[in-house]
Each structure stands twice: as structure tokens, then as C-alpha cells.
Design an enzyme around this catalytic site. Structure first.
Site, mmCIF file in Angstrom:
data_model
loop_
_atom_site.group_PDB
_atom_site.id
_atom_site.type_symbol
_atom_site.label_atom_id
_atom_site.label_comp_id
_atom_site.label_asym_id
_atom_site.label_seq_id
_atom_site.Cartn_x
_atom_site.Cartn_y
_atom_site.Cartn_z
ATOM 1 N N GLU A 124 -21.224 -62.506 109.105
ATOM 2 C CA GLU A 124 -20.502 -62.678 110.383
ATOM 3 C C GLU A 124 -19.876 -61.344 110.814
ATOM 4 O OE1 GLU A 124 -17.291 -65.672 110.599
ATOM 5 O OE2 GLU A 124 -16.280 -64.208 111.885
ATOM 6 N N SER A 217 -20.014 -68.405 98.796
ATOM 7 C CA SER A 217 -19.308 -68.723 100.048
ATOM 8 C C SER A 217 -17.919 -68.083 100.041
ATOM 9 C CB SER A 217 -19.191 -70.250 100.186
ATOM 10 O OG SER A 217 -18.117 -70.579 101.032
ATOM 11 N N ASN A 219 -15.562 -68.288 102.296
ATOM 12 C CA ASN A 219 -14.448 -69.155 102.706
ATOM 13 C C ASN A 219 -14.036 -70.077 101.569
ATOM 14 O OD1 ASN A 219 -15.096 -72.178 103.472
ATOM 15 N ND2 ASN A 219 -16.912 -71.019 104.022
HETATM 16 S S1 SF4 Z 1 -15.798 -71.712 109.905
HETATM 17 FE FE1 SF4 Z 1 -17.250 -73.070 110.915
HETATM 18 S S2 SF4 Z 1 -16.313 -73.639 112.881
HETATM 19 FE FE2 SF4 Z 1 -15.219 -71.840 112.071
HETATM 20 S S3 SF4 Z 1 -16.294 -70.115 113.009
HETATM 21 FE FE3 SF4 Z 1 -17.245 -70.410 111.023
HETATM 22 S S4 SF4 Z 1 -18.980 -71.744 111.428
HETATM 23 FE FE4 SF4 Z 1 -17.629 -71.849 113.227
#
Ligand code: SF4
Length: 279
Positions: A124, A217, A219
Site C-alpha cells: 500500500e 499481515s 495489520n
Molecule cells: S484496512 Fe481494509 S478498509 Fe481499511 S483501507 Fe485497508 S483494505 Fe480498506
């Protein structure tokens, strides 16, 4: 033993959308590729491979067919290349990520030097940096602020959508004391903020916290770190087979949360396994 699932655990809107787009395409056409894993979860990627969706890291390896751009987004160069090759494009870039790319571009056009708070190697962040031709700084900690030239007058700041609010705040408050003009956009997405908030609340009140998600991942890793700060009995697993009885043998309440790329069937499998381990 009570098991509590954190609110907003698991698939976020952007990931659900990407997977649905991929599955719909697989029902109708063949010769589909994703550029990199569609989400950072090996079990889901394997399922999609069973539907005939192939993964490649390099667009040059695709001769023909359809390419899916994942929720993390891709650089404008990749769109151009896909066009030149005559590939059909399915754009699963999360609208939240597309918005960060747009803000980054606008800041640059207004003469701000862009700073992305995030992980340089994350797809990203790469897509955001590529959108502004890499004329930007990427920092992930206060220490890295020293990379930014002190001569710069105007800084425009965005965040990787899955950063923690805590880290974003710390970096911003330091930048405020070092630079004169800052234009700040908190682009951490709402799905991330609420998942982190509810996971933290739950981790504080349970004996053991289990965080579910792919080891690749980012996150999920951040979610694990957030929970670990308030509950040292926090463990990350990718699959049910990794659960250990030691983690729960003295626990009265176990909390569960999961990263944005963790499907509900893995969460359910883990809850079922935890229940049967304590019978
Ligand atoms: S975490 Fe999910 S909803 Fe948030 S920007 Fe990333 S893909 Fe989109």
C-alpha cells in the site's frame, strides 16, 4: 471458560470487496491473475488458487487474460503496463487507499513535500509513493524524522491506512516541533481504528488474548503488539493447529481478535478448537 470475540474482528470492507470481485470473476472467466497475494493470508490465497486464480509478483510474466489489482492499490505505471499489454483490469483497490493516493497527489501539486507515515516495503505504501513518483519521505518512527531535510518549509502528511493512532500521534507531535508548515491528513481507515480500539478494550479484561491472522499481515502484527502492551498472555496464530493448551489452561476468559485479512471460517475454527481443548 468464556470466549469473547472482539467487535470488528476479521475481514474489513476493502478485503471483502476484493475477494468478492475475485470470486465473481472466477465464476465467469478464466486466466485470472492477482499481482501479489490478494490479501495477506496464505489460507485464503490457497482457496482462491483452487478457483483458478493465479498469483504472480510481476506483470511481465502475464501474456494475456485478466489482472486483479488488490486492495493495497498499485502504481500508475502498473495500470499503464496492463493497458499496453491489453490485459483486462479488475481494480480491487480499496476506496480508502485510493483516497490516500489522491490526497498525496494533491499535496504534492500544492507544493508540499509528502511524508508517508508507514512501512516503506508495504505494497500500500509503495503504491502511494509511486503515485507521487517517489518524491516523498516514508517514515515509521520518531527516529526516522532525521531523514527529512530540515530545509523543507511545507510538509504534507498522510498515513498508511493500517497504522496505529498512537504511532501516528507521536510522530506528528514531534514533526510539529521541527517544521513550520504542516498539512496533516489522518488517513488511518475507520475499520483499522475500530478494530484496534475494540481489541485493546478486550485484551485489558481477559486472561488470554488470541490474535488470528497471517504472519505476513502487517495489520495483524500491529494488532498483536497493541494487545501485548496490555496483556502479556497474547498470542498470534495463523491456524487452529498452532493453539497451545498452556495458553488457556488457567484462563477463565479468552479474548479473540483477528486482522483485516482473516476470514470468518478460520476465526470459527479457532473458537471451536479452543472450546474442545478445555472440555
Ligand atoms: S484496512 Fe481494509 S478498509 Fe481499511 S483501507 Fe485497508 S483494505 Fe480498506
Amino acid at each position: 471458560m468464556e470466549i469473547i470475540l472482539a467487535k470488528d474482528a476479521g475481514f474489513c470492507f476493502g478485503v471483502k470487496r476484493a475477494i468478492n470481485l475475485a470470486l465473481n470473476a472466477a465464476n465467469q472467466i478464466q486466466n485470472i491473475y492477482t499481482l501479489g497475494p490478494i490479501i495477506h493470508n496464505p489460507q485464503v490465497v490457497k482457496k482462491l488458487a483452487d478457483y483458478g486464480i493465479k498469483e504472480t509478483e510481476n506483470i511481465d510474466h502475464i501474456e494475456s487474460g485478466t489482472i486483479i489489482f488488490r486492495s493495497h492499490g498499485v502504481s500508475p505505471k502498473i495500470y499503464q503496463k496492463a493497458d499496453e499489454k491489453g490485459l483486462k483490469i479488475i481494480d480491487a483497490t480499496c476506496p480508502n487507499v485510493a483516497k490516500v493516493q489522491k490526497i498525496a497527489l494533491q499535496l504534492q501539486k500544492k507544493g508540499y513535500t509528502l511524508v508517508v507515515i508507514g512501512e516503506k516495503e508495504h505494497p500500500e505504501v509503495k503504491s502511494i509513493l509511486d503515485t507521487v513518483n517517489e518524491n516523498a519521505y516514508c517514515i515509521s518512527s520518531i527516529k526516522e524524522i532525521s531523514k527529512i531535510s530540515p530545509e523543507i518549509d511545507k510538509l504534507g502528511i498522510v498515513a498508511q491506512t493500517t497504522q496505529t493512532l498512537d504511532n501516528f500521534r507521536k510522530i506528528i507531535s514531534k514533526l510539529v516541533s521541527c517544521f513550520k508548515e504542516l498539512c496533516i491528513f489522518n488517513t488511518i481507515c475507520n475499520a483499522t481504528l475500530s478494530r484496534q480500539k475494540f481489541s485493546l478494550q478486550l485484551a485489558k479484561k481477559v486472561d488470554t488474548m488470541v490474535v488470528i491472522g497471517g504472519y505476513n499481515s502487517a495489520n495483524t502484527r500491529r494488532l498483536t503488539n497493541i494487545c501485548k502492551k496490555v496483556n502479556k498472555n497474547t498470542h498470534q496464530v495463523e491456524e487452529a493447529s498452532e493453539l497451545k493448551i498452556n495458553w488457556i489452561k488457567d484462563a477463565n476468559i479468552v479474548g479473540i481478535t483477528a486482522g483485516a485479512s482473516t476470514p470468518s471460517w478460520i476465526i470459527e475454527e479457532i473458537i471451536d478448537n479452543l472450546k474442545s481443548m478445555k472440555k
